[in-house]
Design a protein around this motif. Structure first.
Motif, PDB file in Angstrom:
ATOM      1  N   LYS A   1       0.909  -0.963   0.002  1.00 16.26           N
ATOM      2  CA  LYS A   1       0.032   0.018  -0.261  1.00 16.26           C
ATOM      3  C   LYS A   1       0.855   1.330   0.102  1.00 16.26           C
ATOM      4  N   LEU A   2       0.438   2.139  -0.618  1.00 14.57           N
ATOM      5  CA  LEU A   2       1.260   3.488  -0.887  1.00 14.57           C
ATOM      6  C   LEU A   2       0.130   4.581  -0.102  1.00 14.57           C
ATOM      7  N   LEU A   3       0.719   5.448   0.757  1.00 10.32           N
ATOM      8  CA  LEU A   3      -0.011   6.487   1.429  1.00 10.32           C
ATOM      9  C   LEU A   3       0.550   8.003   0.630  1.00 10.32           C
ATOM     10  N   ILE A   4      -0.470   8.680   0.202  1.00  8.25           N
ATOM     11  CA  ILE A   4       0.055  10.023  -0.473  1.00  8.25           C
ATOM     12  C   ILE A   4      -0.617  10.902   0.608  1.00  8.25           C
ATOM     13  N   VAL A   5       0.188  11.863   1.301  1.00  8.01           N
ATOM     14  CA  VAL A   5      -0.322  12.646   2.430  1.00  8.01           C
ATOM     15  C   VAL A   5      -0.178  13.945   1.501  1.00  8.01           C
ATOM     16  N   VAL A   6      -1.288  14.697   1.393  1.00  9.28           N
ATOM     17  CA  VAL A   6      -1.377  16.082   0.666  1.00  9.28           C
ATOM     18  C   VAL A   6      -1.554  17.045   1.509  1.00  9.28           C
ATOM     19  N   ASP A   7      -0.255  18.210   1.489  1.00 16.01           N
ATOM     20  CA  ASP A   7      -0.308  19.468   1.853  1.00 16.01           C
ATOM     21  C   ASP A   7      -0.950  19.676   3.641  1.00 16.01           C
ATOM     22  N   MET A   8      -0.244  18.808   4.126  1.00 10.93           N
ATOM     23  CA  MET A   8      -0.517  18.903   5.520  1.00 10.93           C
ATOM     24  C   MET A   8       0.440  19.994   6.114  1.00 10.93           C
TER      25      MET A   8
ATOM     26  N   MET B 101       3.671  18.908  -1.084  1.00  9.19           N
ATOM     27  CA  MET B 101       3.852  20.404  -0.001  1.00  9.19           C
ATOM     28  C   MET B 101       3.318  21.466  -1.112  1.00  9.19           C
ATOM     29  N   ASP B 102       2.370  22.130  -0.987  1.00 10.66           N
ATOM     30  CA  ASP B 102       2.051  23.394  -1.677  1.00 10.66           C
ATOM     31  C   ASP B 102       3.122  24.482  -1.425  1.00 10.66           C
ATOM     32  N   THR B 103       3.687  24.756  -2.741  1.00  9.16           N
ATOM     33  CA  THR B 103       5.101  25.661  -2.487  1.00  9.16           C
ATOM     34  C   THR B 103       5.019  26.794  -3.277  1.00  9.16           C
ATOM     35  N   HIS B 104       5.096  27.792  -3.014  1.00  9.15           N
ATOM     36  CA  HIS B 104       4.957  29.232  -3.668  1.00  9.15           C
ATOM     37  C   HIS B 104       6.011  30.078  -3.394  1.00  9.15           C
TER      38      HIS B 104
ATOM     39  N   TYR C 147       7.102  15.963  -2.401  1.00 10.53           N
ATOM     40  CA  TYR C 147       6.901  16.613  -3.780  1.00 10.53           C
ATOM     41  C   TYR C 147       6.412  17.936  -3.576  1.00 10.53           C
ATOM     42  N   GLU C 148       7.269  18.836  -3.884  1.00  8.77           N
ATOM     43  CA  GLU C 148       6.985  20.222  -3.617  1.00  8.77           C
ATOM     44  C   GLU C 148       6.272  20.644  -5.208  1.00  8.77           C
ATOM     45  N   LYS C 149       5.062  21.400  -5.068  1.00  9.30           N
ATOM     46  CA  LYS C 149       4.263  21.651  -6.027  1.00  9.30           C
ATOM     47  C   LYS C 149       3.666  23.303  -6.146  1.00  9.30           C
ATOM     48  N   ASN C 150       4.007  23.674  -7.066  1.00  9.68           N
ATOM     49  CA  ASN C 150       3.578  25.321  -7.290  1.00  9.68           C
ATOM     50  C   ASN C 150       1.985  25.426  -7.634  1.00  9.68           C
TER      51      ASN C 150
END
Length: 180
Positions: free
Chosen positions: A3-10, A49-52, A95-98
């Motif tokens: 199983k893969l867990l994806i933790v979004v923008d905590m 990680m939301d990254t701006h 994963y940093e994402k803009n």
């Protein structure tokens, strides 16, 4: 079973910062418990990680959502202390994402980096923006892998938009569970 867990923008700005909500604050302990469960089982965990940057106000997103948030290297950008004090984040891919969905995660999925996953679970913030965006990217890249979103480990901008996003994901064959 892998199983893969994806933790979004905590991240702090989405929990108790500039875009924080009570609902987000209330899921933190559940998210920590889920991460701990996966870690103890030796399963794969990845984070987004939301990254701006400082130019956020002039970006397309900044013009539509004029609330500066998740500026790299600020306290609001950091992943919640409740998580970082529970696990060693350096052991995991972040994963940093803009933008809402992670194109780098999508490329890694397409290139087979997570091909051993037999199922994928997604949790985090915000259900109606980044969780649904990443869930749809994962479903697009790995259409035959079962994907689940644990609603009890997610929160939206509002309770109504959270519920709407869960219903939309169900329509796209993403299983929604609610482990209260």
């Amino acid at each position: 079973m892998n199983k893969l867990l994806i933790v979004v923008d905590m991240q702090n700005d989405f929990i108790d910062g500039t875009l924080g909500t009570q609902e987000a604050e209330h899921i933190v302990h559940k998210v920590v418990a889920k991460i701990t469960e996966y870690e103890m089982a030796g399963r794969t965990i990845i984070f987004t990680m939301d990254t701006h940057s400082d130019d956020y106000p002039v970006t397309s997103e900044g013009k539509k959502l004029p609330v500066t948030h998740c500026i790299k290297d600020t306290p609001g950008w950091q992943i919640s202390d409740a998580i970082t004090t529970s696990i060693d984040l350096s052991k995991y891919k972040i994963y940093e994402k803009n933008t809402f969905g992670s194109s780098e995660l999508a490329r890694d999925l397409l290139n087979g980096l997570y091909d051993t996953a037999t199922s994928i679970e997604i949790i985090g913030l915000c259900t109606d923006i980044c969780v649904i965006s990443n869930a749809m990217l994962v479903k697009t890249m790995l259409p035959e892998i079962p994907i689940t979103v644990d609603a009890s480990c997610c929160a939206g901008v509002t309770p109504n938009s959270h519920q709407n996003a869960l219903e939309a994901m169900k329509m796209c064959h993403i299983e929604v569970k609610n482990n209260k």
